[in-house]
Design a protein around this motif. Structure first.
Motif, PDB file in Angstrom:
ATOM      1  N   SER A  39     -20.603 -32.001 -14.933  1.00 34.17           N
ATOM      2  CA  SER A  39     -19.427 -31.999 -15.678  1.00 34.17           C
ATOM      3  C   SER A  39     -19.130 -33.173 -16.256  1.00 34.17           C
ATOM      4  O   SER A  39     -20.001 -34.084 -15.947  1.00 34.17           O
ATOM      5  CB  SER A  39     -18.304 -31.629 -14.515  1.00 34.17           C
ATOM      6  OG  SER A  39     -18.544 -32.652 -13.488  1.00 34.17           O
ATOM      7  N   GLU A  54     -18.727 -28.160 -18.005  1.00 38.94           N
ATOM      8  CA  GLU A  54     -20.018 -28.344 -17.851  1.00 38.94           C
ATOM      9  C   GLU A  54     -20.649 -28.559 -19.283  1.00 38.94           C
ATOM     10  O   GLU A  54     -20.611 -27.874 -19.788  1.00 38.94           O
ATOM     11  CB  GLU A  54     -20.831 -27.307 -17.058  1.00 38.94           C
ATOM     12  CG  GLU A  54     -20.259 -27.500 -15.417  1.00 38.94           C
ATOM     13  CD  GLU A  54     -21.132 -26.748 -14.690  1.00 38.94           C
ATOM     14  OE1 GLU A  54     -22.389 -26.695 -14.588  1.00 38.94           O
ATOM     15  OE2 GLU A  54     -20.510 -25.650 -13.895  1.00 38.94           O
ATOM     16  N   THR A 106     -23.755 -28.810 -10.871  1.00 36.07           N
ATOM     17  CA  THR A 106     -22.713 -29.142 -11.877  1.00 36.07           C
ATOM     18  C   THR A 106     -23.069 -30.324 -12.638  1.00 36.07           C
ATOM     19  O   THR A 106     -23.161 -31.364 -12.147  1.00 36.07           O
ATOM     20  CB  THR A 106     -21.542 -29.003 -11.110  1.00 36.07           C
ATOM     21  OG1 THR A 106     -21.175 -27.814 -10.183  1.00 36.07           O
ATOM     22  CG2 THR A 106     -20.418 -29.221 -12.099  1.00 36.07           C
ATOM     23  N   GLN A 118     -23.323 -25.137  -6.643  1.00 42.36           N
ATOM     24  CA  GLN A 118     -22.886 -23.819  -7.406  1.00 42.36           C
ATOM     25  C   GLN A 118     -23.120 -22.838  -6.316  1.00 42.36           C
ATOM     26  O   GLN A 118     -23.996 -22.404  -5.704  1.00 42.36           O
ATOM     27  CB  GLN A 118     -23.574 -23.444  -8.815  1.00 42.36           C
ATOM     28  CG  GLN A 118     -23.178 -24.360  -9.872  1.00 42.36           C
ATOM     29  CD  GLN A 118     -22.109 -24.374 -10.301  1.00 42.36           C
ATOM     30  OE1 GLN A 118     -21.301 -23.444 -10.186  1.00 42.36           O
ATOM     31  NE2 GLN A 118     -21.830 -25.002 -11.474  1.00 42.36           N
ATOM     32  N   ASN A 135     -22.087 -32.924  -6.911  1.00 44.06           N
ATOM     33  CA  ASN A 135     -22.205 -32.021  -7.626  1.00 44.06           C
ATOM     34  C   ASN A 135     -23.577 -31.292  -7.543  1.00 44.06           C
ATOM     35  O   ASN A 135     -23.999 -30.431  -8.106  1.00 44.06           O
ATOM     36  CB  ASN A 135     -22.084 -32.438  -9.179  1.00 44.06           C
ATOM     37  CG  ASN A 135     -20.533 -32.588  -9.278  1.00 44.06           C
ATOM     38  OD1 ASN A 135     -19.827 -32.170  -8.732  1.00 44.06           O
ATOM     39  ND2 ASN A 135     -20.292 -33.021 -10.164  1.00 44.06           N
TER      40      ASN A 135
END
Length: 765
Positions: free
Chosen positions: A341, A351, A339, A142, A138
């Motif tokens: 999450s 998130e 991220t 993005q 992660n």
């Protein structure tokens, strides 16, 4: 704040600005990201009999007894609404993953350690970010920020045929302003299954197996983390530790002594010279509070944790770190390009970075339509005459709405009855839910029933009992009458109790085809005509809030059933209770309701949670908290808004706490005892507005007026009712405050403490 549309312009200054906008005290406080641990919850999906509503049903984890008699999922959607009693799912037909007992143990251990680390940081005033369950896949993933992060170090740059570093995960990464980075691997070995009797210490072989695996994971995580910060602070101090909350230091030392190869690996990984030093650098059960009450981090536990911290982390200061470099590193790991999450049973990524987002998301999960097998069975049996009893947050009102919806689908009119002012808001909410369902149903029945509201005041008028009987009997259709009675009190020690009993008896005598479902907290003096159905599994309240309510329920067990354990954890433990104090030079009056400064300090806490912040949330984050998500509750009968004469002139100003809230820009609705006395028409309008959350305002209310309603954030202001509290002890006052005020909270509780009466406090007016 820089957004996706400006990704190509992002530089270090922009990143630091993003961090300090999300975490205003980033250079002075400890933060957890995510702020709470979200649990994997074991559900099956079923349909509520007779309603067509899809529901999640609690069931034991895999390996326990199978769940039977769960009706198949209906495709009939539930219409959404801002004030729905339950929230809508992003993917209604997604099938929940199977959850194992080991998942429960891992979640519990993760939360156990996180709570203790946060308390340690707060106690020592450490400046750090505690990142939990950090997935390297992660990191800077993005797409909107791809251009801005293209030249930055990535985990995938380390991938080889033998090891895929980008697939790894670190249980804990602590980024400290002075001491660098600490990577922690957590193993729940030794945690007993839920409900186990006489738990035994784990076998040495099991501990050795888990520690061996943990060391390999630690070394891999260290390689990744060093690479990720290499361009910001090459040579930054990176340390490692093992979190073994259910293994003693004595056992760990024995395990290492008996396995020379493992001893060498652990010492090498942790940078220890020998076994004794290696064990000192690990955080074991000796340093952590017992799991039965891990949230109570005592001074003794903090002392043990501090000793471990000194050995592992605080031994040196990393001079490479400046404020800017610290913020740059934090921004890489928790900024919008990465991220953050949390687990979600239906696979939808959510998130959660800030405390306000955690309150919003946990509140949403607690408001999902979740039933126990007992509740599903009750709906399947469909008895005519029922009284649902049990402590707050156990789903009594939810079942009333579901049953009322069933009657409407069958073509019956539903009589929603309030018999006193204490039940007025709850009955308006129930009626509003049913009316909403009728108007929004895409496939309504050919001849649906109607919702009819009835409001009486049995407390003040015994004549209202006969009036209620007359009105309801006049509504009989085809020999049947369908009645919902929420917040019903049958206790003989209260004025309304015997009158409610009389109402039920006279209706049953007059209407043989009576269908009546009532609900109330107390289980005493239930009319013999009604079948008692105790509901005791908490469904609508985070455990951190429940622990405050539980103290009152436990002291009121003669009238209120105690909570029971479903064997399935809540979606999350919740954020710790925020405690403020009505004390200091700026505070005025005996009680917080009189104090303008208390209003200002409460407003500051609400603004820190992002209440009313609107659409500033990052992509995939929960909908921000609204003003309507907040109750400020007091038992003080002195609470009031501005009182005006017929010419509109203010003859008596609003209470101090109300003025303080408005000073800070919060829109406020006041629902006080004085408003009932001086402006009854406005009181009636405001009760309806609050019951259906029609207006986006913070509600400041006398605690009697919101029985049966819930909000994600509740502020509890101690006080006294001059008429009813005469001669009552502080213990009794506290009991009722917790039972009827704190219990209105689902997620974040804020409590204002009041010092005992002294000469100083009594004259500070």
């Amino acid at each position: 704040m820089a957004g996706p549309g400006s990704s190509h312009q992002i530089n270090n200054s922009n990143w630091r600005q993003i961090v300090t906008s999300l975490y205003r005290d980033a250079l002075t406080q400890t933060y957890c990201v995510p702020p709470v641990n979200f649990n994997k919850v074991s559900y099956v999906r079923g349909t509520v009999p007779g309603t067509g509503h899809s529901a999640l049903v609690l069931h034991p984890p895999s390996g326990a007894a199978p769940v039977h008699n769960v009706p198949p999922v209906s495709q009939r959607p539930v219409p959404p609404s801002r004030y729905s009693l339950w929230t809508q799912e992003s993917q209604p037909q997604a099938i929940p993953d199977r959850v194992q007992e080991s998942d429960f143990r891992d979640d519990f251990a993760q939360n156990h350690v996180m709570v203790n680390l946060q308390e340690l940081g707060n106690h020592r005033h450490e400046v750090m970010f505690i990142l939990s369950q950090l997935s390297f896949g992660n990191y800077l993933n993005q797409p909107a920020y791809a251009a801005a992060t293209a030249q930055l170090p990535r985990p995938s740059q380390l991938d080889t045929k033998k090891t895929k570093y980008s697939d790894g995960e670190a249980d804990f990464v602590l980024i400290h302003r002075q001491h660098g980075i600490l990577i922690g691997e957590l193993k729940s070995v030794g945690k007993s299954p839920a409900g186990a009797q006489n738990p035994q210490p784990p076998a040495d072989a099991d501990v050795a197996k888990r520690v061996t695996k943990a060391v390999k994971q630690l070394d891999r995580s260290e390689t990744v983390v060093r690479h990720l910060v290499s361009d910001v602070a090459p040579g930054l101090t990176v340390r490692k530790t093992l979190f073994l909350p259910y293994v003693s230091t004595e056992q760990l030392e024995r395990v290492l002594d008996n396995d020379p190869q493992l001893e060498k690996a652990v010492c090498q990984s942790l940078g220890a010279a020998n076994v004794e030093e290696a064990v000192q650098l690990c955080c074991c059960s000796d340093q952590l509070f017992q799991p039965a009450s891990y949230w109570e981090v005592t001074p003794a536990v903090l002392s043990q944790l501090s000793t471990w911290w000194q050995h592992r982390m605080a031994c040196t200061v990393d001079t490479l770190l400046t404020d800017d470099k610290y913020l740059d590193i934090v921004a890489r790991f928790v900024g919008p390009a990465t991220t953050v999450s949390v687990p979600c049973y239906n696979g939808v990524r959510v998130e959660v970075r800030t405390a306000g987002q955690a309150v919003a998301e946990l509140g949403r999960r607690l408001a999902l339509l979740v039933l126990t097998l007992q509740q599903l069975d009750l709906m399947n049996r469909n008895p005519r005459l029922v009284c649902l009893t049990g402590p707050p947050g156990t789903g009594k009102t939810v079942l009333l709405v579901l049953q009322g919806g069933r009657w409407l689908l069958q073509g019956h009119d539903v009589q929603v009855v309030s018999t006193d002012n204490d039940s007025r808001a709850a009955s308006r909410m129930v009626a509003g839910q049913l009316e909403m369902a009728l108007s929004a149903d895409p496939t309504p029945p050919p001849t649906p029933g109607a919702v009819v509201r009835h409001h009486y005041n049995f407390f003040d008028s015994e004549a209202d009992v006969q009036q209620a009987v007359t009105d309801l009997v006049a509504r009989v259709k085809d020999g049947q009458l369908h009645v919902l009675l929420d917040e019903a009190d049958f206790d003989s020690s209260n004025v309304s109790g015997p009158r409610n009993t009389t109402l039920v008896a006279r209706l049953a005598e007059s209407v043989p085809g009576l269908h009546l479902w009532a609900a109330g907290v107390q289980h005493t003096n239930i009319p013999p005509l009604l079948r008692p159905e105790p509901l005791t599994v908490p469904l609508r309240c985070a455990p951190s809030v429940l622990r405050e309510v539980q103290t009152a329920v436990g002291r009121a067990t003669g009238k209120v059933h105690n909570y029971s354990d479903s064997g399935v954890p809540a979606p999350g433990d919740g954020l710790r209770v925020i405690r403020l104090s009505h004390h200091g030079n700026a505070h005025r009056g005996r009680w917080p309701v009189e104090c303008q400064q208390c209003g200002k300090e409460v407003a500051a806490e609400l603004l820190r949670l992002g209440v009313g912040s609107g659409g500033s949330s990052l992509p995939n984050s929960p909908t921000p908290l609204s003003y309507r998500d907040v109750f400020i509750i007091t038992r003080s009968s002195e609470l009031q808004d501005d009182i005006e004469d017929d010419a509109g002139r203010v003859t008596s100003r609003a209470s101090g706490v109300v003025r303080g809230l408005r000073d800070e820009g919060l829109p406020v609705c006041v629902l006080g005892d004085q408003d009932w006395i001086h402006n009854r028409a406005r009181w009636e309008r405001d009760v309806h507005d609050v019951a259906v959350a029609a207006t986006d305002r913070v509600t400041v209310t006398y605690y009697h007026w919101v029985h049966g309603l819930e909000r994600r954030v509740v502020v509890m202001l101690p006080g006294r009712d001059k008429e009813t509290d005469e001669g009552l002890s502080d213990e009794v006052i506290d009991l009722t405050d917790r039972l009827y005020a704190a219990s209105r909270c689902t997620t974040q509780l804020i409590m204002v403490d009041v010092p005992p009466v002294t000469t100083a406090t009594s004259t500070a007016t």
